[in-house]
Design a protein around this motif. Structure first.
Motif, PDB file in Angstrom:
ATOM      1  N   VAL A 101       0.846  -1.197   0.000  1.00 30.32           N
ATOM      2  CA  VAL A 101       0.000   0.000   0.000  1.00 30.32           C
ATOM      3  C   VAL A 101       0.881   1.246   0.000  1.00 30.32           C
ATOM      4  N   GLY A 102       0.323   2.335  -0.479  1.00 31.50           N
ATOM      5  CA  GLY A 102       1.118   3.573  -0.541  1.00 31.50           C
ATOM      6  C   GLY A 102       0.305   4.792  -0.189  1.00 31.50           C
ATOM      7  N   GLY A 103      -0.660   4.635   0.710  1.00 32.86           N
ATOM      8  CA  GLY A 103      -1.549   5.743   1.032  1.00 32.86           C
ATOM      9  C   GLY A 103      -0.862   6.937   1.654  1.00 32.86           C
ATOM     10  N   THR A 104       0.059   6.684   2.574  1.00 29.68           N
ATOM     11  CA  THR A 104       0.716   7.803   3.260  1.00 29.68           C
ATOM     12  C   THR A 104       1.644   8.565   2.316  1.00 29.68           C
ATOM     13  N   THR A 105       2.424   7.852   1.527  1.00 28.50           N
ATOM     14  CA  THR A 105       3.296   8.519   0.567  1.00 28.50           C
ATOM     15  C   THR A 105       2.476   9.281  -0.465  1.00 28.50           C
ATOM     16  N   LEU A 106       1.358   8.707  -0.884  1.00 27.64           N
ATOM     17  CA  LEU A 106       0.454   9.396  -1.808  1.00 27.64           C
ATOM     18  C   LEU A 106       0.002  10.728  -1.213  1.00 27.64           C
ATOM     19  N   GLY A 107      -0.410  10.708   0.044  1.00 32.32           N
ATOM     20  CA  GLY A 107      -0.845  11.934   0.699  1.00 32.32           C
ATOM     21  C   GLY A 107       0.275  12.949   0.851  1.00 32.32           C
ATOM     22  N   ARG A 108       1.473  12.481   1.195  1.00 28.08           N
ATOM     23  CA  ARG A 108       2.604  13.390   1.367  1.00 28.08           C
ATOM     24  C   ARG A 108       2.954  14.091   0.063  1.00 28.08           C
ATOM     25  N   GLU A 109       2.997  13.336  -1.029  1.00 24.95           N
ATOM     26  CA  GLU A 109       3.338  13.941  -2.316  1.00 24.95           C
ATOM     27  C   GLU A 109       2.265  14.934  -2.742  1.00 24.95           C
ATOM     28  N   ALA A 110       1.006  14.556  -2.544  1.00 23.94           N
ATOM     29  CA  ALA A 110      -0.082  15.470  -2.917  1.00 23.94           C
ATOM     30  C   ALA A 110      -0.008  16.753  -2.102  1.00 23.94           C
ATOM     31  N   ARG A 111       0.238  16.632  -0.815  1.00 25.36           N
ATOM     32  CA  ARG A 111       0.310  17.815   0.048  1.00 25.36           C
ATOM     33  C   ARG A 111       1.518  18.682  -0.292  1.00 25.36           C
ATOM     34  N   ALA A 112       2.626  18.047  -0.670  1.00 26.18           N
ATOM     35  CA  ALA A 112       3.817  18.816  -1.040  1.00 26.18           C
ATOM     36  C   ALA A 112       3.526  19.683  -2.263  1.00 26.18           C
ATOM     37  N   ILE A 113       2.857  19.116  -3.245  1.00 30.12           N
ATOM     38  CA  ILE A 113       2.495  19.898  -4.430  1.00 30.12           C
ATOM     39  C   ILE A 113       1.485  20.974  -4.059  1.00 30.12           C
ATOM     40  N   GLY A 114       0.515  20.610  -3.211  1.00 31.56           N
ATOM     41  CA  GLY A 114      -0.472  21.587  -2.773  1.00 31.56           C
ATOM     42  C   GLY A 114       0.165  22.752  -2.036  1.00 31.56           C
TER      43      GLY A 114
END
Length: 327
Positions: A101-114
């Motif tokens: 699973v990669g939910g946390t990394t997905l969230g981190r990358e999305a937030r970094a771009i945001g």
């Protein structure tokens, strides 16, 4: 015959504890920074591809069978090795969930771009975009990047979390590893480039089949977890079929409805422009703040998926137990 293997209730408990522990570890630390098992699989699959690649569907099917089948067999062997110990089985499940699973990394990358978009730093946002999406970041302005991030969070919630948990609930560790292998193969060879148009056909079709139930479960849970369940269901029913992907369509449409935004439209992959239908056309344009809302929705869907999978296994175990007692 009684006593021949672990009872259904025991295997359900092993999956529940192991999956919960794996998700908790992912929540705390994210993906392994070094020696990631998925990266190791990718290197092995690339080595197999070097030997097997031919511009032919049959050779691509063989590549898929070797890589995905070998991963499933490895998972089955590992599960069989620890079968006698409930603690070891739960630990193996936890490690497998954390690996796939990669939910946390997905969230981190999305937030970094945001965060970069919120600060008005479009160049930093463009630099980080390839970590999350396959589109050409130079062709995207701020609103287009925000929309791309929300779409990626939606699609990857299904691919990187829900689909894996679903197949883990169905088939244990082999299901977890097998789904991730198929999904990775599709990302590697499943696109329609001259090299992979025929060779990657089997991987792409198998990924469509493997991802089908997880995508529908993701869409349903996004409707449950979102602020506008009716809007999510309405967008899902009206717009999912417009998307070129049979699995991304339901997920992105449901997220669009749940968040009250419009997704889809014009995008660019490697200089190739695509004009995709708009999903949830009655929604508003995506804003930077919607990235955080999408990440929150994704996390809710993750934990609801665990509850749904454990609940489903519990019900099936109870039914099987009644049938055995009746027999």
């Amino acid at each position: 015959m009684p006593g021949r293997g672990p009872s259904p209730s025991r295997t359900t408990a092993v999956f529940a504890y192991g999956a919960a522990a794996g998700l908790a570890v992912d929540l705390l630390v994210g993906d392994p920074r070094r020696a990631h098992p998925v990266a190791a699989f990718g290197r092995a699959a690339a080595a197999v591809e070097q030997r097997l690649h031919r511009d032919h569907r049959a050779w691509g099917a063989l590549h898929t069978a070797v890589c995905a089948g070998g991963t499933v067999a490895l998972g089955a062997l590992a599960a069989r090795t620890v079968r006698g110990s409930r603690a070891a089985s739960a630990a193996l499940t936890a490690a497998s969930v954390w690996a796939v699973v990669g939910g946390t990394t997905l969230g981190r990358e999305a937030r970094a771009i945001g965060g970069a978009l919120a600060a008005g730093d479009l160049e930093v946002a463009r630099e980080r975009m390839p970590h999350l999406v396959g589109r050409d970041p130079q062709a995207l302005d701020g609103p287009a990047m925000a929309r791309a991030v929300v779409e990626s969070v939606a699609e990857n919630t299904s691919d990187a979390v829900v689909g894996a948990l679903f197949w883990g609930a169905v088939a244990g560790v082999p299901g977890l590893l097998g789904f991730r292998a198929v999904n990775t193969l599709d990302a590697m060879v499943g696109h329609r480039s001259p090299r992979y148009r025929r060779f990657g056909w089997a991987s792409a079709r198998l990924d469509d089949l493997a991802g089908w139930p997880g995508a529908r479960l993701t869409a349903a849970l996004a409707a449950v977890a979102g602020r506008d369940p009716r809007g999510a269901v309405r967008a899902w029913r009206a717009d999912a079929g417009k998307h070129p992907s049979p699995n991304a369509g339901p997920v992105e449409a449901a997220f669009a409805g749940a968040l009250g935004v419009r997704l889809g439209g014009t995008l660019s992959y490697g200089g190739r422009v695509e004009h995709r239908p708009v999903l949830n056309a009655d929604g508003r344009a995506v804003e930077v703040a919607d990235i955080e809302r999408a990440v929150t929705l994704s996390r809710r869907v993750t934990w609801l998926t665990l509850a749904a999978c454990v609940g489903g296994r519990t019900i099936i175990s109870a039914v099987r137990g009644r049938k055995r007692r009746g027999a």
